[in-house]
Design a protein around this motif. Structure first.
Motif, PDB file in Angstrom:
ATOM      1  N   LEU A 116      -9.977  71.291  53.654  1.00 16.67           N
ATOM      2  CA  LEU A 116     -10.351  71.316  52.406  1.00 16.67           C
ATOM      3  C   LEU A 116      -9.169  71.004  51.450  1.00 16.67           C
ATOM      4  CD1 LEU A 116     -12.809  74.194  51.887  1.00 16.67           C
ATOM      5  CD2 LEU A 116     -13.250  71.633  51.493  1.00 16.67           C
ATOM      6  N   ALA A 117      -7.790  71.414  52.078  1.00 17.41           N
ATOM      7  CA  ALA A 117      -6.561  71.513  51.212  1.00 17.41           C
ATOM      8  C   ALA A 117      -6.140  69.886  51.310  1.00 17.41           C
ATOM      9  CB  ALA A 117      -5.572  72.172  51.688  1.00 17.41           C
ATOM     10  N   GLU A 118      -6.344  69.400  52.609  1.00 16.97           N
ATOM     11  CA  GLU A 118      -5.961  68.019  52.691  1.00 16.97           C
ATOM     12  C   GLU A 118      -6.918  67.048  51.758  1.00 16.97           C
ATOM     13  OE1 GLU A 118      -6.076  64.601  55.933  1.00 16.97           O
ATOM     14  OE2 GLU A 118      -6.292  66.611  56.812  1.00 16.97           O
ATOM     15  N   ILE A 119      -8.307  67.121  51.621  1.00 14.14           N
ATOM     16  CA  ILE A 119      -8.887  66.414  50.840  1.00 14.14           C
ATOM     17  C   ILE A 119      -8.675  66.703  49.203  1.00 14.14           C
ATOM     18  CG2 ILE A 119     -11.400  65.997  49.840  1.00 14.14           C
ATOM     19  CD1 ILE A 119     -12.188  67.030  52.763  1.00 14.14           C
ATOM     20  N   HIS A 120      -8.183  67.870  48.933  1.00 18.81           N
ATOM     21  CA  HIS A 120      -7.982  68.271  47.504  1.00 18.81           C
ATOM     22  C   HIS A 120      -6.725  67.700  47.260  1.00 18.81           C
ATOM     23  CE1 HIS A 120      -6.125  70.829  44.226  1.00 18.81           C
ATOM     24  NE2 HIS A 120      -7.080  70.610  43.846  1.00 18.81           N
ATOM     25  N   ASP A 121      -5.496  67.426  48.294  1.00 16.49           N
ATOM     26  CA  ASP A 121      -4.439  66.897  47.804  1.00 16.49           C
ATOM     27  C   ASP A 121      -4.474  65.418  47.572  1.00 16.49           C
ATOM     28  OD1 ASP A 121      -3.136  69.304  48.192  1.00 16.49           O
ATOM     29  OD2 ASP A 121      -2.468  69.105  50.077  1.00 16.49           O
ATOM     30  N   LYS A 122      -5.289  64.562  48.430  1.00 13.23           N
ATOM     31  CA  LYS A 122      -5.670  63.236  48.326  1.00 13.23           C
ATOM     32  C   LYS A 122      -6.411  63.021  46.983  1.00 13.23           C
ATOM     33  CE  LYS A 122      -5.216  62.318  53.195  1.00 13.23           C
ATOM     34  NZ  LYS A 122      -6.470  61.582  54.348  1.00 13.23           N
ATOM     35  N   GLY A 123      -7.279  64.028  46.203  1.00  9.62           N
ATOM     36  CA  GLY A 123      -7.712  63.753  45.218  1.00  9.62           C
ATOM     37  C   GLY A 123      -9.092  63.619  45.402  1.00  9.62           C
ATOM     38  N   GLY A 124      -9.660  64.113  46.573  1.00  9.22           N
ATOM     39  CA  GLY A 124     -11.261  64.063  46.902  1.00  9.22           C
ATOM     40  C   GLY A 124     -12.076  64.967  46.237  1.00  9.22           C
ATOM     41  N   LEU A 125     -11.149  66.004  45.975  1.00  6.27           N
ATOM     42  CA  LEU A 125     -11.953  67.313  45.310  1.00  6.27           C
ATOM     43  C   LEU A 125     -11.217  67.668  44.136  1.00  6.27           C
ATOM     44  CD1 LEU A 125     -12.505  69.467  48.408  1.00  6.27           C
ATOM     45  CD2 LEU A 125     -14.326  68.422  47.096  1.00  6.27           C
ATOM     46  N   SER A 126     -12.189  68.036  42.959  1.00  9.19           N
ATOM     47  CA  SER A 126     -11.472  68.548  41.756  1.00  9.19           C
ATOM     48  C   SER A 126     -11.018  70.124  42.018  1.00  9.19           C
ATOM     49  CB  SER A 126     -12.423  68.576  40.687  1.00  9.19           C
ATOM     50  OG  SER A 126     -13.299  69.396  41.087  1.00  9.19           O
ATOM     51  N   ASP A 127     -10.103  70.720  41.295  1.00 11.15           N
ATOM     52  CA  ASP A 127      -9.923  72.120  41.326  1.00 11.15           C
ATOM     53  C   ASP A 127     -10.964  72.892  41.486  1.00 11.15           C
ATOM     54  OD1 ASP A 127      -7.206  71.263  41.376  1.00 11.15           O
ATOM     55  OD2 ASP A 127      -6.826  71.743  39.375  1.00 11.15           O
ATOM     56  N   ALA A 128     -12.019  72.852  40.567  1.00 10.00           N
ATOM     57  CA  ALA A 128     -13.046  73.616  40.632  1.00 10.00           C
ATOM     58  C   ALA A 128     -14.088  73.622  41.964  1.00 10.00           C
ATOM     59  CB  ALA A 128     -13.921  73.356  39.365  1.00 10.00           C
ATOM     60  N   GLU A 129     -14.243  72.209  42.422  1.00 11.11           N
ATOM     61  CA  GLU A 129     -14.847  72.253  43.766  1.00 11.11           C
ATOM     62  C   GLU A 129     -14.019  72.740  44.799  1.00 11.11           C
ATOM     63  OE1 GLU A 129     -17.112  67.737  42.784  1.00 11.11           O
ATOM     64  OE2 GLU A 129     -14.933  67.799  43.470  1.00 11.11           O
ATOM     65  N   PHE A 130     -12.636  72.426  44.894  1.00  7.80           N
ATOM     66  CA  PHE A 130     -11.960  73.007  45.834  1.00  7.80           C
ATOM     67  C   PHE A 130     -12.018  74.672  45.926  1.00  7.80           C
ATOM     68  CE2 PHE A 130      -7.851  74.855  47.456  1.00  7.80           C
ATOM     69  CZ  PHE A 130      -7.709  74.583  48.348  1.00  7.80           C
ATOM     70  N   GLU A 131     -11.985  75.281  44.650  1.00  6.10           N
ATOM     71  CA  GLU A 131     -12.250  76.615  44.818  1.00  6.10           C
ATOM     72  C   GLU A 131     -13.499  77.218  45.281  1.00  6.10           C
ATOM     73  OE1 GLU A 131     -10.095  78.983  44.218  1.00  6.10           O
ATOM     74  OE2 GLU A 131      -8.336  77.274  43.926  1.00  6.10           O
ATOM     75  N   ARG A 132     -14.735  76.283  44.753  1.00  3.71           N
ATOM     76  CA  ARG A 132     -15.861  76.752  45.171  1.00  3.71           C
ATOM     77  C   ARG A 132     -16.303  76.511  46.665  1.00  3.71           C
ATOM     78  NH1 ARG A 132     -18.017  73.710  40.754  1.00  3.71           N
ATOM     79  NH2 ARG A 132     -18.250  72.006  42.127  1.00  3.71           N
ATOM     80  N   ALA A 133     -15.608  75.701  47.154  1.00  3.47           N
ATOM     81  CA  ALA A 133     -15.739  75.297  48.720  1.00  3.47           C
ATOM     82  C   ALA A 133     -14.687  76.439  49.487  1.00  3.47           C
ATOM     83  CB  ALA A 133     -15.066  73.957  49.047  1.00  3.47           C
TER      84      ALA A 133
END
Length: 139
Positions: A116-133
């Motif tokens: 999830l952190a890798e996807i978030h760092d690449k911009g695939g997830l927003s901050d809110a989506e990352f927190e929910r996941a």
């Protein structure tokens, strides 16, 4: 000692062969008996009364019970065993696929968070989506 003892010929070769043959047949008989007992317990088409009847027949009259069982239900024994082996192989293959794919069923929470952190760092997830996941993985 007055007489010569000849131990090598006290038990003839044919007698030895017949003894080994009887032991082999006894072992084969035990294998067949246990296969029949296992098949009785594993058969989902038999009800409790039928299973009890077959077990009583096989235990009380083992030779006749096994012979009658194999004659009556022998064709299905192989099919049931093949079906069980196929189901076990399918379950194992599914488990290996899930584990190798890392879809969350086989990975650890740490692996999921790293992904999830890798996807978030690449911009695939927003901050809110990352927190929910992340909450979903941690709970």
């Amino acid at each position: 000692m007055n007489g010569a003892v000849n131990l090598a010929y006290s038990y003839p070769v044919l007698g030895t062969f017949l003894t080994v043959l009887w032991i082999f047949l006894w072992i084969v008989w035990l294998i067949v008996l246990f296969r029949v007992i296992v098949d009785i317990f594993r058969d989902d088409t038999l009800g409790g009364g039928a299973k009890t009847g077959w077990m009583a027949f096989v235990i009380l009259l083992p030779f006749l019970g096994v012979l009658v069982y194999v004659a009556a239900r022998g064709r299905g024994m192989g099919a049931r065993e093949a079906h069980r082996a196929h189901a076990q192989q399918k379950d194992l293959d599914d488990y290996i696929r899930r584990t190798a794919a890392g879809d969350g069923h086989g990975g650890t929470p740490t692996d999921e968070l790293a992904r999830l952190a890798e996807i978030h760092d690449k911009g695939g997830l927003s901050d809110a989506e990352f927190e929910r996941a992340k909450e979903k993985v941690l709970h």
